[in-house]
Design an enzyme around this catalytic site. Structure first.
Site, short mmCIF file in Angstrom:
data_model
loop_
_atom_site.label_atom_id
_atom_site.label_comp_id
_atom_site.label_asym_id
_atom_site.label_seq_id
_atom_site.Cartn_x
_atom_site.Cartn_y
_atom_site.Cartn_z
CG ASP A 110 84.52 116.79 32.54
OD1 ASP A 110 85.50 116.18 32.09
OD2 ASP A 110 84.59 117.56 33.51
CG ASP A 145 89.24 115.06 31.19
OD1 ASP A 145 88.00 114.91 31.18
OD2 ASP A 145 89.79 116.09 31.60
#
Length: 441
Positions: free
Chosen positions: A99, A295
């Site tokens: 992440d 992201d």
């Protein structure tokens, strides 16, 4: 039934906006590279007194090397990319969700654990090396600067997610076993979260051991490695459309193929760029002022309501008279189309769709485009339909944010240079994991 998918883990201080992994995978394995020394093993270097040490090593035995981890997973049907990291004494493997949209690396932890989801490995047994309350890493995870701790010798954290997933825990320091591309192996002591109380809805079943936070904050893995003088503050990834790929920390050999844009001065917490303008079929659309966050915590891409509705309108117009029709019975994502017979690959339908791009001002009036071809915004569902992998972020609480997810970063090497405050990308064969001193772009 809506297919399970993961969407954006974009964080604001302690509140990390995300919809966590909604799909599952248990097929991945550890990888530590194939480069060995003449004795058949890596040159191992450990931190002096690392068994008792509570601080990192400030020397730099690694020089201009990198750390490379292979990735496992895909956008669909798995729904996420994950990595194997060895943590603890002795080191044990853990499967972590990758992440770049949040900072803290945490493991589901037997402290004991009040609420933990099923994990591929036994729950992490925490070290007794607690991060104190006033440590800068602890401070970076708190909502305000004047926070208080119940115990000054302990740092508690709470991460909240937009799909009602949350992790409550305590910060500890433990050893990460890392292999550098110059054949040196280090045991590096860093802070991580011991998550002993997770709250998650049944739809957010999360079959991983925890999270690998690669954001820009002090608690992220890349920031901690850089603060110890081990690598440059650069992180990158290469997600293969075939599944798998790799992430890297440190040096990358950069070529003229790399497109660079500055990181946004508006959003200093995320790997964001903007403002950008949406381009459809090579033509300017007038849909602009788009702030975009890159992201890996999101399988799909999200546009704000204005951009999303405009895109859907253009697509419907382009598909008029084409041999594909809306498939309302396919609930994989909000918008799917079916053909006369089930589709087997994007190659069969990409001719009906036009490429997209986000046009950013890179320097002065120079425009740099982040290209999103049809194969970077479409998927083939398990029903054989073609589906739009761009969703309406405004409907899930992202407001005006535009999030560039895994699907649109496939087959590109992405570089986030925190030292130069630049975001770069270039086309790449992401199925080939680099093993040299530099990651060649």
């Amino acid at each position: 039934m809506m297919v399970m998918m993961k969407i954006g883990k974009v964080g604001w201080v302690v509140v990390v906006v995300t919809l966590m992994v909604l799909s599952m995978s248990t097929t991945c394995s550890a990888w530590f590279g194939s480069s060995k020394n003449k004795n058949g093993g890596r040159k191992s270097m450990v931190l002096p007194g690392e068994e008792e040490s509570t601080s990192g090593w400030v020397m730099n035995p690694v020089g201009s090397s990198s750390i490379v981890f292979p990735l496992h997973g895909n956008v669909y049907p798995v729904g996420f990319y994950n990595v194997t990291v060895n943590i603890g004494q002795p080191p044990r493997p853990y499967f972590l969700d990758v992440d770049t949209g949040s900072d803290l690396t945490w493991l589901q932890c037997d402290a004991p654990c009040s609420h933990c989801s099923e994990t591929p490995h036994p729950l992490y047994r925490p070290s007794n090396d607690l991060v104190p309350c006033k440590d800068p890493i602890c401070a970076s995870l708190q909502k305000t600067d004047d926070y208080n701790c119940e115990d000054p010798n302990q740092c508690d954290y709470e991460l909240e997610y937009a799909d009602h997933y949350s992790s409550l825990g305590v910060l500890v320091k433990d050893v990460f076993l890392l292999n550098f591309t110059n054949e040196i192996q280090l045991k590096v002591r860093m802070a991580l979260g011991c998550g002993y109380d997770q709250i998650f809805p049944a739809s957010s079943y999360h079959p991983l051991d925890g999270m690998l936070g690669l954001g820009r904050g002090k608690s992220s893995l890349i920031s901690q490695l850089n603060s110890q003088g081990l690598i440059r503050n650069v992180v990158g990834h290469c997600l293969s459309a075939l599944g798998g790929g790799y992430i890297f920390f440190g040096n990358a050999y950069q070529s003229s193929r790399v497109n660079w844009i500055p990181m946004s001065s508006i959003d200093y917490k995320h790997y964001s760029a903007g403002p950008g303008e949406l381009v459809f079929g090579g033509k300017r659309t007038g849909v602009g002022n788009l702030l975009a966050v890159f992201d890996t915590g999101s399988s799909y891409t999200y546009f704000n309501s204005q951009a999303y509705q405009a895109l859907v309108s253009w697509l419907k117009k382009e598909l008029t008279g084409k041999p594909i029709k809306v498939a309302p019975d396919d609930q994989t994502v909000p918008l799917c189309w079916h053909g006369k017979r089930p589709f087997r690959s994007i190659r069969e339908v990409k001719k009906y769709f036009k490429p997209l791009a986000l046009s950013f001002t890179s320097s002065g009036r120079v425009k740099t485009q982040f290209e999103i071809p049809p194969e970077a915004y479409l998927i083939i569902s398990n029903k054989g339909n073609v589906c739009l992998g761009i969703l309406n972020g405004s409907e899930v609480g992202m407001e005006e944010l535009n999030l560039i997810g895994d699907i649109s970063m496939q087959d590109k090497v992405m570089i986030f240079d925190n030292e130069k405050q630049l975001i770069g990308w270039a086309p790449s064969d992401c199925s080939r994991v680099p093993r040299s001193r530099y990651v060649s772009i």
